[in-house]
Design a protein around this motif. Structure first.
Motif, PDB file in Angstrom:
ATOM      1  N   LEU A  37     -10.830  -4.847   0.037  1.00  0.00           N
ATOM      2  CA  LEU A  37     -10.441  -4.941  -1.361  1.00  0.00           C
ATOM      3  C   LEU A  37     -10.243  -3.551  -1.976  1.00  0.00           C
ATOM      4  CD1 LEU A  37      -9.913  -6.925  -3.681  1.00  0.00           C
ATOM      5  CD2 LEU A  37     -12.339  -6.826  -4.212  1.00  0.00           C
ATOM      6  N   ALA A  38     -11.096  -2.623  -1.620  1.00  0.00           N
ATOM      7  CA  ALA A  38     -10.940  -1.250  -2.113  1.00  0.00           C
ATOM      8  C   ALA A  38      -9.629  -0.649  -1.597  1.00  0.00           C
ATOM      9  CB  ALA A  38     -12.132  -0.400  -1.686  1.00  0.00           C
ATOM     10  N   GLY A  39      -9.353  -0.844  -0.305  1.00  0.00           N
ATOM     11  CA  GLY A  39      -8.092  -0.358   0.257  1.00  0.00           C
ATOM     12  C   GLY A  39      -6.890  -1.025  -0.382  1.00  0.00           C
ATOM     13  N   ALA A  40      -7.025  -2.324  -0.654  1.00  0.00           N
ATOM     14  CA  ALA A  40      -5.932  -3.065  -1.294  1.00  0.00           C
ATOM     15  C   ALA A  40      -5.700  -2.575  -2.717  1.00  0.00           C
ATOM     16  CB  ALA A  40      -6.245  -4.561  -1.288  1.00  0.00           C
ATOM     17  N   ALA A  41      -6.776  -2.254  -3.427  1.00  0.00           N
ATOM     18  CA  ALA A  41      -6.633  -1.742  -4.802  1.00  0.00           C
ATOM     19  C   ALA A  41      -5.884  -0.411  -4.804  1.00  0.00           C
ATOM     20  CB  ALA A  41      -8.013  -1.584  -5.448  1.00  0.00           C
ATOM     21  N   ILE A  42      -6.203   0.447  -3.843  1.00  0.00           N
ATOM     22  CA  ILE A  42      -5.496   1.730  -3.732  1.00  0.00           C
ATOM     23  C   ILE A  42      -4.029   1.483  -3.378  1.00  0.00           C
ATOM     24  CG2 ILE A  42      -5.328   3.872  -2.390  1.00  0.00           C
ATOM     25  CD1 ILE A  42      -7.645   3.821  -4.438  1.00  0.00           C
ATOM     26  N   LEU A  43      -3.789   0.557  -2.450  1.00  0.00           N
ATOM     27  CA  LEU A  43      -2.420   0.227  -2.041  1.00  0.00           C
ATOM     28  C   LEU A  43      -1.587  -0.240  -3.232  1.00  0.00           C
ATOM     29  CD1 LEU A  43      -0.619  -0.177   0.588  1.00  0.00           C
ATOM     30  CD2 LEU A  43      -1.290  -2.577   0.423  1.00  0.00           C
ATOM     31  N   ASN A  63       6.215   3.737  -0.412  1.00  0.00           N
ATOM     32  CA  ASN A  63       5.384   2.786   0.333  1.00  0.00           C
ATOM     33  C   ASN A  63       4.582   3.453   1.439  1.00  0.00           C
ATOM     34  OD1 ASN A  63       6.362   0.771  -1.287  1.00  0.00           O
ATOM     35  ND2 ASN A  63       7.665  -0.152   0.263  1.00  0.00           N
ATOM     36  N   LEU A  64       5.178   4.410   2.126  1.00  0.00           N
ATOM     37  CA  LEU A  64       4.477   5.107   3.202  1.00  0.00           C
ATOM     38  C   LEU A  64       3.252   5.852   2.659  1.00  0.00           C
ATOM     39  CD1 LEU A  64       4.347   5.903   6.181  1.00  0.00           C
ATOM     40  CD2 LEU A  64       5.860   7.829   5.646  1.00  0.00           C
ATOM     41  N   VAL A  65       3.402   6.499   1.532  1.00  0.00           N
ATOM     42  CA  VAL A  65       2.283   7.233   0.922  1.00  0.00           C
ATOM     43  C   VAL A  65       1.198   6.250   0.476  1.00  0.00           C
ATOM     44  CG1 VAL A  65       1.594   8.737  -0.999  1.00  0.00           C
ATOM     45  CG2 VAL A  65       3.734   9.174   0.227  1.00  0.00           C
ATOM     46  N   ALA A  66       1.593   5.138  -0.129  1.00  0.00           N
ATOM     47  CA  ALA A  66       0.632   4.120  -0.550  1.00  0.00           C
ATOM     48  C   ALA A  66      -0.143   3.584   0.653  1.00  0.00           C
ATOM     49  CB  ALA A  66       1.345   2.985  -1.276  1.00  0.00           C
ATOM     50  N   ALA A  67       0.559   3.345   1.762  1.00  0.00           N
ATOM     51  CA  ALA A  67      -0.094   2.839   2.973  1.00  0.00           C
ATOM     52  C   ALA A  67      -1.066   3.870   3.538  1.00  0.00           C
ATOM     53  CB  ALA A  67       0.956   2.463   4.017  1.00  0.00           C
ATOM     54  N   LEU A  81       1.236  -1.651   7.189  1.00  0.00           N
ATOM     55  CA  LEU A  81       1.084  -1.775   5.739  1.00  0.00           C
ATOM     56  C   LEU A  81       2.358  -1.367   5.007  1.00  0.00           C
ATOM     57  CD1 LEU A  81      -2.511  -0.570   4.796  1.00  0.00           C
ATOM     58  CD2 LEU A  81      -1.486  -2.817   4.440  1.00  0.00           C
ATOM     59  N   ASP A  82       3.013  -0.319   5.495  1.00  0.00           N
ATOM     60  CA  ASP A  82       4.272   0.120   4.901  1.00  0.00           C
ATOM     61  C   ASP A  82       5.307  -1.013   4.965  1.00  0.00           C
ATOM     62  OD1 ASP A  82       6.333   1.908   3.924  1.00  0.00           O
ATOM     63  OD2 ASP A  82       6.968   2.193   6.007  1.00  0.00           O
ATOM     64  N   GLY A  83       5.414  -1.655   6.111  1.00  0.00           N
ATOM     65  CA  GLY A  83       6.364  -2.758   6.268  1.00  0.00           C
ATOM     66  C   GLY A  83       6.005  -3.957   5.416  1.00  0.00           C
ATOM     67  N   LEU A  84       4.727  -4.304   5.371  1.00  0.00           N
ATOM     68  CA  LEU A  84       4.293  -5.433   4.539  1.00  0.00           C
ATOM     69  C   LEU A  84       4.495  -5.143   3.056  1.00  0.00           C
ATOM     70  CD1 LEU A  84       1.019  -6.538   6.352  1.00  0.00           C
ATOM     71  CD2 LEU A  84       3.126  -7.863   6.118  1.00  0.00           C
ATOM     72  N   LEU A  85       4.249  -3.902   2.676  1.00  0.00           N
ATOM     73  CA  LEU A  85       4.424  -3.516   1.275  1.00  0.00           C
ATOM     74  C   LEU A  85       5.882  -3.651   0.849  1.00  0.00           C
ATOM     75  CD1 LEU A  85       2.724  -2.516  -1.074  1.00  0.00           C
ATOM     76  CD2 LEU A  85       3.063  -0.183  -0.259  1.00  0.00           C
ATOM     77  N   ALA A  86       6.795  -3.367   1.763  1.00  0.00           N
ATOM     78  CA  ALA A  86       8.223  -3.507   1.459  1.00  0.00           C
ATOM     79  C   ALA A  86       8.593  -4.978   1.231  1.00  0.00           C
ATOM     80  CB  ALA A  86       9.062  -2.920   2.592  1.00  0.00           C
ATOM     81  N   LEU A  87       7.897  -5.881   1.919  1.00  0.00           N
ATOM     82  CA  LEU A  87       8.164  -7.312   1.750  1.00  0.00           C
ATOM     83  C   LEU A  87       7.525  -7.867   0.483  1.00  0.00           C
ATOM     84  CD1 LEU A  87       7.588  -8.500   5.429  1.00  0.00           C
ATOM     85  CD2 LEU A  87       9.776  -8.164   4.255  1.00  0.00           C
ATOM     86  N   SER A  88       6.250  -7.533   0.279  1.00  0.00           N
ATOM     87  CA  SER A  88       5.524  -8.064  -0.874  1.00  0.00           C
ATOM     88  C   SER A  88       4.216  -7.293  -1.046  1.00  0.00           C
ATOM     89  CB  SER A  88       5.214  -9.545  -0.675  1.00  0.00           C
ATOM     90  OG  SER A  88       4.229  -9.979  -1.588  1.00  0.00           O
ATOM     91  N   ALA A 130      -1.547  -6.532   0.299  1.00  0.00           N
ATOM     92  CA  ALA A 130      -2.940  -6.394  -0.132  1.00  0.00           C
ATOM     93  C   ALA A 130      -3.806  -7.499   0.464  1.00  0.00           C
ATOM     94  CB  ALA A 130      -3.021  -6.414  -1.655  1.00  0.00           C
ATOM     95  N   LEU A 131      -3.316  -8.724   0.439  1.00  0.00           N
ATOM     96  CA  LEU A 131      -4.078  -9.841   1.013  1.00  0.00           C
ATOM     97  C   LEU A 131      -4.248  -9.688   2.524  1.00  0.00           C
ATOM     98  CD1 LEU A 131      -2.609 -12.822  -1.042  1.00  0.00           C
ATOM     99  CD2 LEU A 131      -4.884 -11.785  -1.257  1.00  0.00           C
ATOM    100  N   ALA A 132      -3.210  -9.198   3.184  1.00  0.00           N
ATOM    101  CA  ALA A 132      -3.311  -8.970   4.638  1.00  0.00           C
ATOM    102  C   ALA A 132      -4.359  -7.913   4.946  1.00  0.00           C
ATOM    103  CB  ALA A 132      -1.954  -8.561   5.201  1.00  0.00           C
ATOM    104  N   LEU A 133      -4.423  -6.880   4.128  1.00  0.00           N
ATOM    105  CA  LEU A 133      -5.426  -5.831   4.336  1.00  0.00           C
ATOM    106  C   LEU A 133      -6.836  -6.369   4.154  1.00  0.00           C
ATOM    107  CD1 LEU A 133      -6.053  -2.860   4.866  1.00  0.00           C
ATOM    108  CD2 LEU A 133      -5.759  -2.448   2.437  1.00  0.00           C
ATOM    109  N   ILE A 134      -7.039  -7.167   3.129  1.00  0.00           N
ATOM    110  CA  ILE A 134      -8.359  -7.770   2.898  1.00  0.00           C
ATOM    111  C   ILE A 134      -8.721  -8.699   4.052  1.00  0.00           C
ATOM    112  CG2 ILE A 134      -9.686  -9.303   1.384  1.00  0.00           C
ATOM    113  CD1 ILE A 134      -7.887  -8.177  -0.928  1.00  0.00           C
ATOM    114  N   ALA A 135      -7.777  -9.528   4.483  1.00  0.00           N
ATOM    115  CA  ALA A 135      -8.039 -10.461   5.581  1.00  0.00           C
ATOM    116  C   ALA A 135      -8.344  -9.714   6.875  1.00  0.00           C
ATOM    117  CB  ALA A 135      -6.846 -11.389   5.781  1.00  0.00           C
ATOM    118  N   ALA A 136      -7.596  -8.675   7.163  1.00  0.00           N
ATOM    119  CA  ALA A 136      -7.822  -7.904   8.393  1.00  0.00           C
ATOM    120  C   ALA A 136      -9.173  -7.204   8.351  1.00  0.00           C
ATOM    121  CB  ALA A 136      -6.704  -6.895   8.597  1.00  0.00           C
TER     122      ALA A 136
END
Length: 165
Positions: free
Chosen positions: A52-58, A68-72, A135-142, A147-153
């Protein structure tokens, strides 16, 4: 199970598997290793907190208009810092041991060595690159799905390379 027990167990899991300064309860020793069998159910919850912390930063970096690359990269960095790079240390030790050891005994000896070898370094580079690229690729999609994928992983994967003391 009582809510206070669940919170205490998640706190114990966070103290053991991360660098997040979670205070111990009055009946707990903050520096004693937890009963890993008792808190096993809480480990994914602790992972979700880190994710969740990583997702909040993302999401925050994306909302600020950063690439997106920098966010990831910032998101992965956050998770690495919160866990004290314990997962990465275990991965590097494992890669060095299996890459450099011809026998079981030699592999274990290499894994116990605190120095990093070429197999460990390569495993770290590729692991970090893969996480950032995904994460960069997922961020480009949604952004929400990323963020949800990061939390789940983060809550689905066991702590890599860590064992009970």
């Amino acid at each position: 199970m009582r809510h206070s027990r669940i919170l205490a167990d998640v706190g114990a899991a966070l103290r053991f598997y991360s660098r997040i300064p979670v205070p111990a309860g009055p009946a707990e020793d903050a520096f004693a290793p937890p009963d890993l069998k008792r808190i096993a159910y809480a480990v994914p919850l602790a992972g979700a907190v880190i994710g969740l912390a990583g997702a909040a930063i993302l999401i925050g970096a994306h909302a600020l208009g950063l690439p997106n690359l920098v966010a990831a990269i910032l998101s992965v960095l956050t998770c690495v810092l919160l866990t004290g790079a314990l997962h990465e240390d275990g991965l590097a030790d494992t890669a060095d041991g299996f890459g450099g050891g011809a026998s079981r005994l030699r592999r274990l000896e290499i894994m116990r060595d605190s120095r990093i070898g070429s197999y460990g370094a390569c495993a770290l580079v590729f692991s970090l690159l893969l996480r950032v690229a995904l994460l960069d690729g997922l961020l480009a999609l949604s952004p929400t799905r990323a963020a949800l994928a990061l939390i789940a992983a983060a809550n689905a994967l066991p702590p890599f390379g860590l064992t009970a003391p």
